[in-house]
Structure formats: C-alpha cells, structure tokens
Design a protein around this motif. Structure first.
Motif, PDB file in Angstrom:
ATOM      1  N   THR A 190       6.599 -14.665 -12.719  1.00 31.96           N
ATOM      2  CA  THR A 190       5.294 -15.064 -12.182  1.00 31.96           C
ATOM      3  C   THR A 190       5.449 -16.128 -11.117  1.00 31.96           C
ATOM      4  OG1 THR A 190       4.348 -14.587 -14.352  1.00 31.96           O
ATOM      5  CG2 THR A 190       2.985 -15.839 -12.813  1.00 31.96           C
ATOM      6  N   GLY A 191       6.169 -17.209 -11.436  1.00 29.66           N
ATOM      7  CA  GLY A 191       6.378 -18.282 -10.484  1.00 29.66           C
ATOM      8  C   GLY A 191       5.131 -19.121 -10.266  1.00 29.66           C
ATOM      9  N   ALA A 192       5.244 -20.092  -9.366  1.00 21.23           N
ATOM     10  CA  ALA A 192       4.149 -21.028  -9.114  1.00 21.23           C
ATOM     11  C   ALA A 192       3.371 -20.701  -7.848  1.00 21.23           C
ATOM     12  CB  ALA A 192       4.707 -22.454  -9.010  1.00 21.23           C
ATOM     13  N   VAL A 193       3.928 -19.854  -7.002  1.00 25.20           N
ATOM     14  CA  VAL A 193       3.329 -19.620  -5.684  1.00 25.20           C
ATOM     15  C   VAL A 193       2.772 -18.205  -5.614  1.00 25.20           C
ATOM     16  CG1 VAL A 193       3.712 -19.626  -3.201  1.00 25.20           C
ATOM     17  CG2 VAL A 193       4.962 -21.241  -4.660  1.00 25.20           C
ATOM     18  N   ASN A 194       1.470 -18.097  -5.501  1.00 22.40           N
ATOM     19  CA  ASN A 194       0.802 -16.791  -5.429  1.00 22.40           C
ATOM     20  C   ASN A 194       0.604 -16.424  -3.955  1.00 22.40           C
ATOM     21  OD1 ASN A 194      -0.744 -14.509  -5.719  1.00 22.40           O
ATOM     22  ND2 ASN A 194      -2.292 -15.441  -7.028  1.00 22.40           N
ATOM     23  N   VAL A 220      -2.306 -18.847  -2.401  1.00 22.18           N
ATOM     24  CA  VAL A 220      -1.867 -19.946  -1.540  1.00 22.18           C
ATOM     25  C   VAL A 220      -2.556 -19.915  -0.178  1.00 22.18           C
ATOM     26  CG1 VAL A 220       0.125 -18.747  -0.530  1.00 22.18           C
ATOM     27  CG2 VAL A 220       0.199 -21.236  -0.866  1.00 22.18           C
ATOM     28  N   SER A 221      -3.015 -18.728   0.224  1.00 21.93           N
ATOM     29  CA  SER A 221      -3.709 -18.619   1.517  1.00 21.93           C
ATOM     30  C   SER A 221      -5.052 -19.332   1.512  1.00 21.93           C
ATOM     31  CB  SER A 221      -3.913 -17.144   1.888  1.00 21.93           C
ATOM     32  OG  SER A 221      -4.637 -16.475   0.870  1.00 21.93           O
ATOM     33  N   HIS A 222      -5.585 -19.660   0.327  1.00 22.91           N
ATOM     34  CA  HIS A 222      -6.868 -20.350   0.233  1.00 22.91           C
ATOM     35  C   HIS A 222      -6.721 -21.767  -0.328  1.00 22.91           C
ATOM     36  CE1 HIS A 222      -9.196 -16.859   1.409  1.00 22.91           C
ATOM     37  NE2 HIS A 222      -8.492 -16.134   0.566  1.00 22.91           N
ATOM     38  N   LEU A 223      -5.501 -22.298  -0.269  1.00 17.49           N
ATOM     39  CA  LEU A 223      -5.233 -23.656  -0.711  1.00 17.49           C
ATOM     40  C   LEU A 223      -4.974 -24.553   0.497  1.00 17.49           C
ATOM     41  CD1 LEU A 223      -2.939 -22.851  -3.770  1.00 17.49           C
ATOM     42  CD2 LEU A 223      -5.284 -23.738  -3.838  1.00 17.49           C
ATOM     43  N   PRO A 224      -5.041 -25.858   0.318  1.00 16.25           N
ATOM     44  CA  PRO A 224      -4.795 -26.766   1.452  1.00 16.25           C
ATOM     45  C   PRO A 224      -3.420 -26.528   2.063  1.00 16.25           C
ATOM     46  CG  PRO A 224      -5.729 -27.959  -0.418  1.00 16.25           C
ATOM     47  CD  PRO A 224      -5.403 -26.584  -0.918  1.00 16.25           C
ATOM     48  N   PRO A 225      -3.281 -26.838   3.356  1.00 14.25           N
ATOM     49  CA  PRO A 225      -1.967 -26.697   4.004  1.00 14.25           C
ATOM     50  C   PRO A 225      -0.916 -27.547   3.280  1.00 14.25           C
ATOM     51  CG  PRO A 225      -3.705 -27.131   5.617  1.00 14.25           C
ATOM     52  CD  PRO A 225      -4.324 -27.333   4.275  1.00 14.25           C
ATOM     53  N   ASP A 226       0.318 -27.095   3.330  1.00 18.63           N
ATOM     54  CA  ASP A 226       1.428 -27.804   2.688  1.00 18.63           C
ATOM     55  C   ASP A 226       1.196 -27.985   1.191  1.00 18.63           C
ATOM     56  OD1 ASP A 226       2.730 -28.097   5.180  1.00 18.63           O
ATOM     57  OD2 ASP A 226       1.516 -29.862   5.619  1.00 18.63           O
ATOM     58  N   TRP A 227       0.682 -26.949   0.526  1.00 16.39           N
ATOM     59  CA  TRP A 227       0.467 -26.996  -0.917  1.00 16.39           C
ATOM     60  C   TRP A 227       1.787 -27.336  -1.596  1.00 16.39           C
ATOM     61  CZ3 TRP A 227      -3.256 -27.880  -3.990  1.00 16.39           C
ATOM     62  CH2 TRP A 227      -3.208 -27.503  -5.348  1.00 16.39           C
ATOM     63  N   PRO A 228       1.847 -28.428  -2.391  1.00 16.94           N
ATOM     64  CA  PRO A 228       3.140 -28.929  -2.875  1.00 16.94           C
ATOM     65  C   PRO A 228       3.878 -27.989  -3.812  1.00 16.94           C
ATOM     66  CG  PRO A 228       1.302 -30.098  -3.914  1.00 16.94           C
ATOM     67  CD  PRO A 228       0.725 -29.290  -2.798  1.00 16.94           C
ATOM     68  N   ALA A 229       3.193 -27.011  -4.398  1.00 13.55           N
ATOM     69  CA  ALA A 229       3.882 -26.077  -5.285  1.00 13.55           C
ATOM     70  C   ALA A 229       4.945 -25.282  -4.538  1.00 13.55           C
ATOM     71  CB  ALA A 229       2.880 -25.126  -5.936  1.00 13.55           C
ATOM     72  N   VAL A 230       4.722 -25.035  -3.258  1.00 19.75           N
ATOM     73  CA  VAL A 230       5.678 -24.250  -2.477  1.00 19.75           C
ATOM     74  C   VAL A 230       7.005 -24.996  -2.389  1.00 19.75           C
ATOM     75  CG1 VAL A 230       6.129 -23.183  -0.242  1.00 19.75           C
ATOM     76  CG2 VAL A 230       3.798 -23.168  -1.184  1.00 19.75           C
ATOM     77  N   ARG A 231       6.951 -26.261  -1.997  1.00 19.91           N
ATOM     78  CA  ARG A 231       8.180 -27.045  -1.878  1.00 19.91           C
ATOM     79  C   ARG A 231       8.784 -27.324  -3.252  1.00 19.91           C
ATOM     80  NH1 ARG A 231       6.394 -31.512   0.164  1.00 19.91           N
ATOM     81  NH2 ARG A 231       7.321 -33.284  -0.915  1.00 19.91           N
ATOM     82  N   VAL A 291      12.583 -26.527  -4.544  1.00 20.74           N
ATOM     83  CA  VAL A 291      13.458 -27.566  -5.084  1.00 20.74           C
ATOM     84  C   VAL A 291      13.940 -27.181  -6.477  1.00 20.74           C
ATOM     85  CG1 VAL A 291      13.495 -29.943  -5.958  1.00 20.74           C
ATOM     86  CG2 VAL A 291      12.514 -29.450  -3.707  1.00 20.74           C
ATOM     87  N   PHE A 292      13.022 -26.710  -7.323  1.00 18.30           N
ATOM     88  CA  PHE A 292      13.410 -26.317  -8.677  1.00 18.30           C
ATOM     89  C   PHE A 292      14.474 -25.227  -8.646  1.00 18.30           C
ATOM     90  CE2 PHE A 292      12.931 -23.037 -11.928  1.00 18.30           C
ATOM     91  CZ  PHE A 292      13.408 -23.745 -13.026  1.00 18.30           C
ATOM     92  N   ARG A 293      14.240 -24.187  -7.879  1.00 18.57           N
ATOM     93  CA  ARG A 293      15.178 -23.058  -7.905  1.00 18.57           C
ATOM     94  C   ARG A 293      16.544 -23.441  -7.343  1.00 18.57           C
ATOM     95  NH1 ARG A 293      11.174 -17.834  -6.783  1.00 18.57           N
ATOM     96  NH2 ARG A 293      10.214 -17.946  -8.868  1.00 18.57           N
ATOM     97  N   ASP A 294      16.575 -24.301  -6.352  1.00 20.09           N
ATOM     98  CA  ASP A 294      17.862 -24.759  -5.828  1.00 20.09           C
ATOM     99  C   ASP A 294      18.610 -25.582  -6.878  1.00 20.09           C
ATOM    100  OD1 ASP A 294      17.358 -23.518  -3.422  1.00 20.09           O
ATOM    101  OD2 ASP A 294      16.793 -25.353  -2.351  1.00 20.09           O
ATOM    102  N   LEU A 295      17.896 -26.497  -7.538  1.00 19.04           N
ATOM    103  CA  LEU A 295      18.535 -27.335  -8.550  1.00 19.04           C
ATOM    104  C   LEU A 295      18.955 -26.522  -9.769  1.00 19.04           C
ATOM    105  CD1 LEU A 295      16.228 -30.503  -8.466  1.00 19.04           C
ATOM    106  CD2 LEU A 295      18.578 -30.318  -7.615  1.00 19.04           C
ATOM    107  N   GLU A 296      18.108 -25.575 -10.164  1.00 19.44           N
ATOM    108  CA  GLU A 296      18.437 -24.749 -11.319  1.00 19.44           C
ATOM    109  C   GLU A 296      19.702 -23.946 -11.071  1.00 19.44           C
ATOM    110  OE1 GLU A 296      18.812 -21.446 -13.904  1.00 19.44           O
ATOM    111  OE2 GLU A 296      18.407 -21.288 -11.757  1.00 19.44           O
ATOM    112  N   ALA A 297      19.809 -23.363  -9.885  1.00 17.58           N
ATOM    113  CA  ALA A 297      20.996 -22.566  -9.564  1.00 17.58           C
ATOM    114  C   ALA A 297      22.249 -23.440  -9.545  1.00 17.58           C
ATOM    115  CB  ALA A 297      20.799 -21.873  -8.218  1.00 17.58           C
ATOM    116  N   ALA A 298      22.110 -24.652  -9.001  1.00 12.77           N
ATOM    117  CA  ALA A 298      23.264 -25.548  -8.906  1.00 12.77           C
ATOM    118  C   ALA A 298      23.680 -26.082 -10.275  1.00 12.77           C
ATOM    119  CB  ALA A 298      22.935 -26.709  -7.964  1.00 12.77           C
TER     120      ALA A 298
END
Length: 267
Positions: free
Chosen positions: A87-91, A223-234, A238-245
């Motif tokens: 599912t993830g956090a970003v729709n 996400v297309s109807h959320l404020p610009p730079d919605w923090p869930a995207v970043r 970050v989570f997926r990079d750290l999890e993989a590492a």
C-alpha cells in the motif's frame, strides 16, 4: 513518542520469526530490546501480556522458554507488511473513486456513534458533513457497519466527484492535514541524516516500528490533491533507503544474537 516494547517485539518477530516456523528465546528478546533501552523487566512483562492477549505462545526447550507467533499475531504482521510494502504512504495512482458512508443514529446511541466514528477514522474515512464520511478508493465500509450491528442505520456508496467540485477543498474539510503532515515531519526529523542508533539491529527495529506508526492511520489521500511538497513523499523515500541499507547488517547481527528453535505447533 518512542514505540512501545510490544511494538518493538512484533517488529523483531516480523523480521526474524514470521513465516520461518521458529520460536525465539526470551533471553534473545531481552538482549535485543535492551539495545533499545527497554529493561529486562519490561520485556518479560511485555512477553507475558502478549501471551495473555493471544499474540504469543510459550514453548519450553530444556530450561529455556521460547515464544512463537499465534495465527492472530501472524495476521497482524502480514497486514503490517502489506501496509508498508504494497500500500505504502503515497497515493499517486488514485483512480478518482471515493467511498461514501452516510449514517443516522438515535441521539441516545452515544457509544455506537463513538465506535462507528472510531472505526471509520481507522479505516481512512474523514467526516465531510453531518453523518457523511468519505474515504479515497474502494473501502469495505459495509463490513464496518455490519460488524457493529448498524446496517439498518447506514448506507454505503462508491462515487466520483463532479468536475466542478473542488476536491482539494473537500479533502481539507474532511481531514486534519496538519496532523497527518506532522507525523511524517517528525519521522524525517528523527531519521533524515545520521541514524539515532549505532546498533544496526536496534536501528532497524526502531525504524520500521516508527514508520509503521506514521502510516498505519494515514488515509492515503490522493497526493495530487494535497499541498505541494507533501512530506510523506520524502519520508517514504528516506524510509525505503534506510530500510534497504539496514537489512543485511541487521540480519548479520541477528544471526549471532537470536537463539531460535523450531516451532513445534507449525512444523
């Protein structure tokens, strides 16, 4: 707020016990949670409570006590795994569909109203107006009202907004976007940059637990109807990079720390 010991234990079991038909020695759990600042007494108490809640089973080998997952705990962990990875956090692929639930309950039914609103919020619904709640996508809302015995007092629809409807304004009306964004901003403040843990196993368990805490009650608004730079995207990046590492270093350490035995029930 740091994850509860029970959450950290579930993360440990989800990584190293789930689907492996093994049990973990209580001393191993005490060792690992100690790396996260949890006392041995707190870990033992948590293990006992999780047995009483039907999440863990005890299994003795000689003088040692091991703990295995019940079917209920396995289902919870599989759900969390799906929430994180499928599912993830970003729709960002929303098809424009909304689930609408409208209800009308007698004024005296305060408990039923509270239970319904709580389950709707947990399932990604937000209150649009009066007894009308909405959620993006197709949500099995009928199961919620049926489970609460309220089928005669609620109606469920699936629909798309008219082109003249300001969907962004509708989202802002139905959801507390500041509170949602705050979860991801807190995650980024803690994890973007140097890891707060030097121990790779402690870091991984805390990382996954905190991420699951951030996304578990996220309604996955488009996400297309959320404020610009919605923090869930970043935050998700970050989570997926750290999890993989963290995966291999945590596995290497776990191999030397965890005392595992075959699960006699699942063999």
């Amino acid at each position: 707020m740091p994850p509860k010991p029970s959450t950290l234990l579930l993360m440990l079991l989800g990584d190293f016990v789930l689907d492996r038909d093994v049990c973990v020695f209580s001393g191993s759990a005490i060792d690992v949670l100690g790396r996260l600042g949890v006392s041995s007494h707190a870990t033992r108490s948590t293990l006992a409570r999780m047995v009483n809640r039907g999440l863990l089973r005890r299994q003795r080998h000689g003088r040692k006590m091991y703990f295995g997952l019940t079917d209920r705990a396995a289902a919870i962990l599989h759900d969390g795994r799906s929430r994180i990875w499928e599912t993830g956090a970003v729709n960002d692929d929303w098809d424009g569909t909304w689930t609408l639930l409208c209800f009308s309950l007698p004024e005296s039914w305060q408990r039923q109203r509270h239970d319904l609103r709580s389950q709707l919020a947990w399932s990604g619904f937000g209150p649009l107006q009066g007894g009308l709640w909405i959620a993006p996508g197709v949500v099995p809302a009928q199961a919620i009202v049926t489970g609460l015995g309220l089928s005669a007092h609620a109606r469920v629809f699936h629909a798309r907004a008219d082109e003249l409807t300001d969907v962004g304004a509708m989202v802002r009306d139905a959801y507390d976007l500041d509170e949602l964004a705050g979860r991801y901003q807190a995650f980024l403040a803690r994890w973007e940059g140097a890891s707060p843990f030097g121990d790779p196993l402690a870091a991984r368990l805390s990382l996954v637990a905190e991420w699951l805490g951030a996304i578990r009650r996220d309604p996955r608004l488009p996400v297309s109807h959320l404020p610009p730079d919605w923090p869930a995207v970043r935050a998700q990046r970050v989570f997926r990079d750290l999890e993989a590492a963290s995966l291999q270093p945590a596995r290497d350490l776990a191999a030397s720390v965890l005392d595992l035995e075959p699960d006699e029930v699942r063999r």
